[in-house]
Design an enzyme around this catalytic site. Structure first.
Site, PDB file in Angstrom:
ATOM      1  N   ASP A  67       6.042   7.191   5.612  1.00  0.00           N
ATOM      2  CA  ASP A  67       7.461   6.901   5.818  1.00  0.00           C
ATOM      3  C   ASP A  67       7.979   5.823   4.877  1.00  0.00           C
ATOM      4  OD1 ASP A  67       6.034   4.823   6.983  1.00  0.00           O
ATOM      5  OD2 ASP A  67       6.576   5.334   9.030  1.00  0.00           O
ATOM      6  N   ASN A 137       6.203   1.518  21.205  1.00  0.00           N
ATOM      7  CA  ASN A 137       6.779   2.607  22.001  1.00  0.00           C
ATOM      8  C   ASN A 137       5.990   3.909  21.838  1.00  0.00           C
ATOM      9  OD1 ASN A 137       7.519   3.543  19.487  1.00  0.00           O
ATOM     10  ND2 ASN A 137       9.724   3.413  19.818  1.00  0.00           N
ATOM     11  N   HIS A 139       5.125   5.374  18.979  1.00  0.00           N
ATOM     12  CA  HIS A 139       5.436   6.233  17.829  1.00  0.00           C
ATOM     13  C   HIS A 139       4.307   6.240  16.816  1.00  0.00           C
ATOM     14  CE1 HIS A 139       7.711   2.787  15.471  1.00  0.00           C
ATOM     15  NE2 HIS A 139       6.412   2.707  15.307  1.00  0.00           N
ATOM     16  N   GLU A 144      10.136   8.454  16.618  1.00  0.00           N
ATOM     17  CA  GLU A 144      10.557   7.719  17.810  1.00  0.00           C
ATOM     18  C   GLU A 144      10.575   8.641  19.028  1.00  0.00           C
ATOM     19  OE1 GLU A 144      10.303   4.748  17.181  1.00  0.00           O
ATOM     20  OE2 GLU A 144      11.998   3.822  16.181  1.00  0.00           O
TER      21      GLU A 144
HETATM   22  P1  PGA Z   1       2.250  -2.485  13.140  1.00  0.00           P
HETATM   23  O1  PGA Z   1       3.213  -1.201  13.182  1.00  0.00           O
HETATM   24  O2  PGA Z   1       0.969  -2.048  12.507  1.00  0.00           O
HETATM   25  O3  PGA Z   1       2.994  -3.465  12.283  1.00  0.00           O
HETATM   26  O4  PGA Z   1       2.082  -2.921  14.547  1.00  0.00           O
HETATM   27  C1  PGA Z   1       2.739   0.014  13.659  1.00  0.00           C
HETATM   28  C2  PGA Z   1       3.878   1.003  13.808  1.00  0.00           C
HETATM   29  O5  PGA Z   1       4.987   0.607  14.209  1.00  0.00           O
HETATM   30  O6  PGA Z   1       3.644   2.191  13.554  1.00  0.00           O
END
Ligand code: PGA
Length: 264
Positions: A67, A137, A139, A144
């Site tokens: 992404d 959450n 994802h 999302e």
């Molecule tokens: P993080 O993000 O590794 O910074 O916790 C993970 C994500 O949101 O996919």
């Protein structure tokens, strides 16, 4: 799903780098899907070390990132282009033409751009191994809650929770992007192997939903349950809400004994 529980985030990073390095050694032309965020930073650090000290060769590897924020230039310090260069690409011998990250500055025509990203993945032979983080959450990528479990690369609107979570990484004066281009859940499920990493207490609920909850678009990481070859590497804190921890440890020991190739 193979669940590997390690002591802390450092061990998660080492285990993840070991799996990725073994995949590159087994197939030097590996098509590798990559993730950003704070979780895989240690894995990239270890891969750079393996390149520098052990000659891990990325000359024929092709990468596709999950992404990118919509609206951020590649040079923006919070863009995932910048992140990938800083943490991995400028330290290893991957040819720039083999690197693919969604273009956050594509000037409209998003649908055809996203379709072309999908076509590039197909043209490369499909993703062999996809690295994933997990959001609070649940994802994966920026898929999302309520993302279609069949979704392909597209523009997603970020939830307020994700915006708040990622705000900490931006300068106070920066405008935080509210959308991203992300591979879909359908794209991710097409990868031949998935490797999801999580560490820290803040991820314990999301991990429990992904591994032991129902398969639901409300926590898109739960889609890993229908993938035939998904490995989840967790530290103890991230694994703390899993009910079947002891069983997963027994499975791991048995897997090592009966099918050591599965662990590479
Ligand atoms: P993080 O993000 O590794 O910074 O916790 C993970 C994500 O949101 O996919």
């Amino acid at each position: 799903m193979l669940v590997i529980i390690r002591r802390d985030s450092r061990q998660v990073s080492e285990e993840a780098a070991r799996i990725v390095a073994a995949a590159v050694r087994a197939k030097p032309t590996l098509v590798l899907g990559l993730a950003t965020g704070s979780t895989p930073v240690g894995m990239y650090h270890e891969l750079v070390r393996l390149h520098t000290e052990d000659g891990l060769d990325f000359a024929k590897v092709t990468t596709f990132n999950l992404d990118e924020y919509l609206g951020l230039a590649a040079e923006h310090e919070q863009s995932y282009h910048y992140y990938m260069n800083e943490h991995l690409f400028r330290h290893i011998n991957i040819p720039p033409k083999n690197v693919h990250i969604p273009d956050g500055q594509v000037p409209g025509g998003y649908e055809s751009y996203c379709e072309s990203y999908e076509r590039q993945i197909q043209a490369a032979g499909g993703i062999d191994l996809q690295v994933l983080g997990i959001g609070k959450n649940g994802h994966i990528g920026f898929n999302e809650p309520a993302s279609s479990l069949a979704s392909k690369t597209r523009v997603k609107t970020l939830t307020m929770e994700t915006i708040a979570d990622n705000r900490r990484l931006f300068k106070p004066e920066d405008t935080m992007p509210t959308c991203a281009i992300t591979m879909g859940i359908g794209t991710i499920l097409q990868a031949r192997r998935l490797l999801l990493l999580a560490s820290g207490k803040g991820k314990d609920r999301a991990v429990a939903k992904a591994v032991e909850g129902p398969i639901t678009a409300s926590a898109t990481a739960s889609a890993l349950q229908i993938h035939p070859d998904a490995t989840v590497v967790l530290d103890r804190a991230a694994a703390s809400r899993l009910r079947n921890r002891t069983y997963y440890q027994r499975v791991l020991k048995m897997t090592a004994k009966l099918t050591p190739n599965r662990l590479w």
